[in-house]
Design an enzyme around this catalytic site. Structure first.
Site, PDB file in Angstrom:
ATOM      1  N   TYR A 127      -1.858  -0.987   9.831  1.00  0.00           N
ATOM      2  CA  TYR A 127      -2.029  -1.387   8.427  1.00  0.00           C
ATOM      3  C   TYR A 127      -0.821  -0.940   7.614  1.00  0.00           C
ATOM      4  O   TYR A 127      -0.273  -1.704   6.810  1.00  0.00           O
ATOM      5  CB  TYR A 127      -3.316  -0.783   7.875  1.00  0.00           C
ATOM      6  CG  TYR A 127      -3.587  -1.121   6.430  1.00  0.00           C
ATOM      7  CD1 TYR A 127      -4.115  -2.359   6.079  1.00  0.00           C
ATOM      8  CD2 TYR A 127      -3.317  -0.203   5.415  1.00  0.00           C
ATOM      9  CE1 TYR A 127      -4.369  -2.673   4.749  1.00  0.00           C
ATOM     10  CE2 TYR A 127      -3.566  -0.504   4.088  1.00  0.00           C
ATOM     11  CZ  TYR A 127      -4.092  -1.741   3.755  1.00  0.00           C
ATOM     12  OH  TYR A 127      -4.338  -2.049   2.444  1.00  0.00           O
ATOM     13  N   SER A 169       0.849  -1.190   0.000  1.00  0.00           N
ATOM     14  CA  SER A 169       0.000   0.000   0.000  1.00  0.00           C
ATOM     15  C   SER A 169       0.878   1.230   0.000  1.00  0.00           C
ATOM     16  O   SER A 169       1.984   1.214   0.566  1.00  0.00           O
ATOM     17  CB  SER A 169      -0.903   0.018   1.235  1.00  0.00           C
ATOM     18  OG  SER A 169      -1.555   1.279   1.374  1.00  0.00           O
TER      19      SER A 169
END
Length: 270
Positions: free
Chosen positions: A165, A152
């Site tokens: 995350y 990401s």
């Protein structure tokens, strides 16, 4: 949509591919384009109704094929069973594209608990390690293979209130470079990671709750961040063609790389 510059050429004909997270967003767009390019695809997810529906739509368009298999990517027994079934049904395994991931609500770094850590890292970090290991063992039989893991852009930008995350996805990028070296030498398996900024169902749900003034401020911030398009990308147009490139022979000399598909929002530097 699709690879307009290569219209009429099925770049993935004969390829056997597993896509995790195939029940929506980037995963389903990837499945759709792979089938369009002639591949045999096994779509894996835990959202069974959506997964079967997307697989049926992909099958209807052809010329490739798609089947759906339920699998929780954090459970070793389920991964091993699902991948074995996929290999048997397709007659092999050439490519793994690992899109599946889980997210939590936004949370300040001071507030995370061990339970929060376990939830994110069990799914997003351990889940990646697990599916890659199982895929590698199957690919060894064929003397080559391709793995594409999803990281990401938050792994680069240090997104506030999204620390776990972001940290897990940074781990995915580093893990991918490790296996690119180890498994490239040992098994001729190419491994790359993707850092996307793409409109997904989660993104659409997020903006749908904004009032008009908040939405305009949000879009103004997006326009400032994205030199290309001035907004987040589209999975079908902006991600799927890159996924075809990474799964076909055109990328045969590329491994251990990060592909930041984000309109310039975050720029990867060597």
């Amino acid at each position: 949509m699709g690879l307009a510059l290569l219209e009429g050429k099925n770049l993935l004909e004969g390829k056997k591919i597993i896509v995790t997270g195939g029940a929506g967003g980037i995963g389903s767009a990837t499945v759709d384009e792979y089938v369009r390019q002639g591949a045999a695809v096994t779509s894996i997810d835990i959202e069974d109704e959506k997964g079967r529906a997307f697989a049926a739509e992909a099958n209807a368009q052809g010329p490739g094929t798609c089947m759906y298999v339920h699998c929780d990517i954090a459970v070793k027994e389920e991964v091993e069973a699902a991948f074995a079934q996929a290999k048997a049904d397709m007659g092999g395994l050439d490519v793994l594209v690992h899109c599946a991931a889980k997210m939590q609500g936004m949370n300040a770094a001071l507030n995370y608990t061990k339970d929060d850590y376990n939830f994110i890292f069990d799914n997003d970090m351990w889940g990646t390690i697990l599916v890659d290991q199982v895929a590698c063992k199957l690919m060894q039989e064929y003397g080559q293979g391709i793995i594409v893991n999803y990281s990401s852009e938050t792994a680069l930008s240090g997104a506030p209130n999204d620390g776990l995350y972001s940290a897990a996805k940074a781990g995915v990028a580093t893990w991918t470079r490790v296996i690119a070296t180890e498994w490239g030498h040992a098994y001729n398996i190419r491994c790359n990671s993707v850092m996307p900024t793409i409109k997904t169902p989660m993104y659409q749900a997020y903006v749908s709750h904004m009032d008009p003034e908040a939405y305009e401020k949000f879009m103004e911030s997006r326009r400032a961040k994205h030199p290309i398009k001035g907004d987040m990308g589209d999975a079908d147009v902006d991600i799927a063609p890159v996924m075809v490139f990474l799964a076909c022979d055109m990328s045969q000399y590329i491994t251990g790389q990060i592909f930041a598909i984000n309109g310039g929002n975050t720029m990867v530097r060597g």
